[in-house]
Write an enzyme that holds these catalytic residues in place. Structure first.
Site, PDB file in Angstrom:
ATOM      1  N   TYR A  54     -34.697  33.694 -38.256  1.00 55.08           N
ATOM      2  CA  TYR A  54     -35.657  33.662 -37.510  1.00 55.08           C
ATOM      3  C   TYR A  54     -35.125  33.766 -35.999  1.00 55.08           C
ATOM      4  O   TYR A  54     -34.397  32.939 -35.329  1.00 55.08           O
ATOM      5  CB  TYR A  54     -36.454  32.128 -37.523  1.00 55.08           C
ATOM      6  CG  TYR A  54     -37.000  31.803 -38.705  1.00 55.08           C
ATOM      7  CD1 TYR A  54     -36.964  32.750 -39.799  1.00 55.08           C
ATOM      8  CD2 TYR A  54     -37.314  30.480 -39.190  1.00 55.08           C
ATOM      9  CE1 TYR A  54     -37.621  32.369 -41.258  1.00 55.08           C
ATOM     10  CE2 TYR A  54     -37.615  30.137 -40.324  1.00 55.08           C
ATOM     11  CZ  TYR A  54     -37.907  31.150 -41.423  1.00 55.08           C
ATOM     12  OH  TYR A  54     -38.513  30.967 -42.586  1.00 55.08           O
ATOM     13  N   HIS A 113     -31.693  31.470 -48.412  1.00 54.53           N
ATOM     14  CA  HIS A 113     -33.131  32.125 -48.086  1.00 54.53           C
ATOM     15  C   HIS A 113     -33.736  32.562 -49.195  1.00 54.53           C
ATOM     16  O   HIS A 113     -34.990  32.392 -49.198  1.00 54.53           O
ATOM     17  CB  HIS A 113     -32.832  32.572 -46.744  1.00 54.53           C
ATOM     18  CG  HIS A 113     -34.098  32.526 -45.980  1.00 54.53           C
ATOM     19  ND1 HIS A 113     -34.157  32.903 -44.447  1.00 54.53           N
ATOM     20  CD2 HIS A 113     -35.339  32.656 -46.309  1.00 54.53           C
ATOM     21  CE1 HIS A 113     -35.254  32.630 -44.011  1.00 54.53           C
ATOM     22  NE2 HIS A 113     -36.218  32.785 -45.183  1.00 54.53           N
TER      23      HIS A 113
HETATM   24  N1  LIG Z   1     -38.576  30.723 -47.056  1.00 50.14           N
HETATM   25  C1  LIG Z   1     -39.184  31.682 -46.572  1.00 50.14           C
HETATM   26  O1  LIG Z   1     -38.963  32.830 -46.957  1.00 50.14           O
HETATM   27  C2  LIG Z   1     -40.327  31.547 -45.760  1.00 50.14           C
HETATM   28  C3  LIG Z   1     -41.216  32.472 -45.427  1.00 50.14           C
HETATM   29  C4  LIG Z   1     -42.449  32.497 -44.761  1.00 50.14           C
HETATM   30  C5  LIG Z   1     -42.453  31.213 -44.004  1.00 50.14           C
HETATM   31  N2  LIG Z   1     -41.409  30.131 -44.132  1.00 50.14           N
HETATM   32  C6  LIG Z   1     -41.477  28.976 -43.172  1.00 50.14           C
HETATM   33  O2  LIG Z   1     -42.660  28.285 -43.428  1.00 50.14           O
HETATM   34  C7  LIG Z   1     -43.387  28.313 -42.128  1.00 50.14           C
HETATM   35  C8  LIG Z   1     -44.906  28.400 -42.524  1.00 50.14           C
HETATM   36  O3  LIG Z   1     -45.340  29.772 -42.769  1.00 50.14           O
HETATM   37  P1  LIG Z   1     -45.727  30.667 -41.787  1.00 50.14           P
HETATM   38  O4  LIG Z   1     -45.423  30.465 -40.434  1.00 50.14           O
HETATM   39  O5  LIG Z   1     -45.527  32.054 -42.468  1.00 50.14           O
HETATM   40  O6  LIG Z   1     -47.379  30.662 -42.023  1.00 50.14           O
HETATM   41  P2  LIG Z   1     -48.534  29.413 -41.799  1.00 50.14           P
HETATM   42  O7  LIG Z   1     -47.882  27.972 -41.555  1.00 50.14           O
HETATM   43  O8  LIG Z   1     -49.224  29.322 -43.323  1.00 50.14           O
HETATM   44  O9  LIG Z   1     -49.432  30.044 -40.923  1.00 50.14           O
HETATM   45  C9  LIG Z   1     -48.969  29.893 -39.582  1.00 50.14           C
HETATM   46  C10 LIG Z   1     -50.133  30.323 -38.595  1.00 50.14           C
HETATM   47  O10 LIG Z   1     -51.307  29.406 -38.718  1.00 50.14           O
HETATM   48  C11 LIG Z   1     -51.606  29.115 -37.210  1.00 50.14           C
HETATM   49  N3  LIG Z   1     -52.243  27.649 -37.394  1.00 50.14           N
HETATM   50  C12 LIG Z   1     -51.381  26.613 -37.429  1.00 50.14           C
HETATM   51  N4  LIG Z   1     -52.156  25.442 -37.760  1.00 50.14           N
HETATM   52  C13 LIG Z   1     -53.533  25.866 -37.584  1.00 50.14           C
HETATM   53  C14 LIG Z   1     -54.660  25.414 -37.538  1.00 50.14           C
HETATM   54  N5  LIG Z   1     -54.723  23.847 -37.608  1.00 50.14           N
HETATM   55  N6  LIG Z   1     -55.855  26.014 -37.361  1.00 50.14           N
HETATM   56  C15 LIG Z   1     -55.559  27.399 -36.949  1.00 50.14           C
HETATM   57  N7  LIG Z   1     -54.800  28.129 -37.476  1.00 50.14           N
HETATM   58  C16 LIG Z   1     -53.499  27.344 -37.354  1.00 50.14           C
HETATM   59  C17 LIG Z   1     -50.682  29.374 -36.465  1.00 50.14           C
HETATM   60  O11 LIG Z   1     -51.098  29.628 -35.330  1.00 50.14           O
HETATM   61  P3  LIG Z   1     -50.026  29.251 -33.979  1.00 50.14           P
HETATM   62  O12 LIG Z   1     -48.885  29.643 -34.140  1.00 50.14           O
HETATM   63  O13 LIG Z   1     -50.966  29.929 -32.786  1.00 50.14           O
HETATM   64  O14 LIG Z   1     -50.669  27.726 -33.760  1.00 50.14           O
HETATM   65  C18 LIG Z   1     -49.926  30.595 -37.193  1.00 50.14           C
HETATM   66  O15 LIG Z   1     -50.556  31.683 -36.800  1.00 50.14           O
HETATM   67  C19 LIG Z   1     -42.748  29.056 -41.395  1.00 50.14           C
HETATM   68  O16 LIG Z   1     -43.007  29.086 -39.999  1.00 50.14           O
HETATM   69  C20 LIG Z   1     -41.129  29.058 -41.844  1.00 50.14           C
HETATM   70  O17 LIG Z   1     -40.651  28.155 -41.285  1.00 50.14           O
HETATM   71  C21 LIG Z   1     -40.474  30.521 -44.931  1.00 50.14           C
END
Ligand SMILES: NC(=O)c1ccc[n+]([C@@H]2O[C@H](COP(=O)([O-])OP(=O)(O)OC[C@H]3O[C@@H](n4cnc5c(N)ncnc54)[C@H](OP(=O)(O)O)[C@@H]3O)[C@@H](O)[C@H]2O)c1
Length: 284
Positions: A54, A113
């Site tokens: 990241y 990962h």
């Molecule tokens: N292992 C892997 O390959 C992998 C892949 C993808 C993700 N991940 C991990 O999983 C985490 C979560 O996944 P993600 O970041 O892809 O997506 P997510 O958590 O499903 O969605 C994040 C998005 O949702 C918004 N959001 C958060 N809370 C909200 C709410 N209560 N109301 C409206 N919008 C909201 C955020 O906006 P704001 O930021 O503007 O608040 C951001 O744009 C990542 O950050 C990472 O740590 C791991």
């Protein structure tokens, strides 16, 4: 809703954490992101998920700064190693750099990962050594499908894997058919990434669905809070939504106080059913 779940070694892991992908990349957002992470920790989302990938370490740096004001033992820190660094030659340096950026003596959980070309047995042996040295408390994998998991568990000490982090949300339920039952059987926790469907466009078909709207209204919550609650229903699943604004963090933390009823789940199942056959693992 239970606040914690137990890993196979008896360690408690929070059910709800915070993702940090894309955090730390824009200096103008730095203060806001740190404030959001700190508020999340204060509200009980004490698990923080990051990765060396990241922002090439910038997310870990930001997390390191955000957690400074909290006692280390109150946190559950997760980071991930790139597949190309997951062999004996690089993994110890990768971990050392992650620990330095996070400014912490140990990780609670270190994940591979995604699967690369390094033999699984080599990565496992290194993970076990890092555990013995006290540099990590537990290790696991990410983006592993059922066949990958079976292969992992057939390796020496493969049964020490405690978590598989995969994509899981109301609109993507493929893991419920075979991966989740297998993980349950093997006492391995599932960490749901993208529990909110990652972005507005991807999630629109879920949040605008009339059943989702009705069930959310019934509980006086938003469709996204409902999506998040859905991922937390199973005892062996935790979720790591990413939120960089205070209002989002607060909304996400509120789901810790919410319990969906059998009737809610039946209605959601009708609208977004889990597949009845094996499907390829969804990934981002
Ligand atoms: N292992 C892997 O390959 C992998 C892949 C993808 C993700 N991940 C991990 O999983 C985490 C979560 O996944 P993600 O970041 O892809 O997506 P997510 O958590 O499903 O969605 C994040 C998005 O949702 C918004 N959001 C958060 N809370 C909200 C709410 N209560 N109301 C409206 N919008 C909201 C955020 O906006 P704001 O930021 O503007 O608040 C951001 O744009 C990542 O950050 C990472 O740590 C791991």
């Amino acid at each position: 809703m239970k606040k914690n779940m137990k890993l196979k070694d008896g360690t408690y892991m929070p059910k709800l954490g915070q993702g940090t992908w894309y955090m730390g990349e824009d200096p103008k957002l730095r203060e806001k992101e740190i404030e959001a992470l700190q508020e999340g920790i204060l509200l009980g989302m004490t698990l923080i998920d990051t990765a060396e990938m990241y922002g090439e370490g910038r997310s870990e740096k930001l997390v390191g700064e955000a957690i400074k004001i909290f006692p280390r033992e109150d946190l559950f820190l997760v980071s991930k190693v790139y597949p190309h660094n997951a062999g004996r030659k690089n993994i110890f340096t990768s971990l050392k750099r992650s620990l330095e950026r996070l400014d912490t003596p140990y990780l609670d959980l270190y994940l591979l990962h995604w699967r690369g070309s390094v033999p699984l047995s080599e990565t496992i042996a290194c993970m076990e050594e890092m555990k013995k040295e006290g540099l990590i408390k537990n290790w696991g994998v990410s983006n592993f499908d059922l066949e990958d998991m079976k292969e992992l568990l057939s390796c020496p000490s493969g049964d020490q894997c405690s978590v598989n982090q995969v994509l899981y949300h109301l609109g993507s339920r493929g893991i419920e058919y075979d991966l989740l039952p297998y993980l349950k059987e093997e006492n391995i926790a599932l960490m749901a990434y993208c529990p909110l469907g990652h972005d507005k466009n991807k999630r629109r078909r879920i949040t605008e669905h009339p059943v989702v709207r009705e069930v959310a209204e019934k509980h006086s919550i938003t469709p996204l809070q409902l999506m998040l609650s859905f991922t937390l229903v199973e005892d062996c699943v935790c979720a790591i939504p990413k939120a960089s604004s205070l209002s989002h963090v607060k909304e996400n933390a509120e789901t810790l106080h919410l319990t969906l009823t059998e009737e809610d789940l039946l209605r959601l199942n009708e609208a977004f059913s889990a597949p009845r056959k094996s499907v390829p693992l969804d990934m981002l």
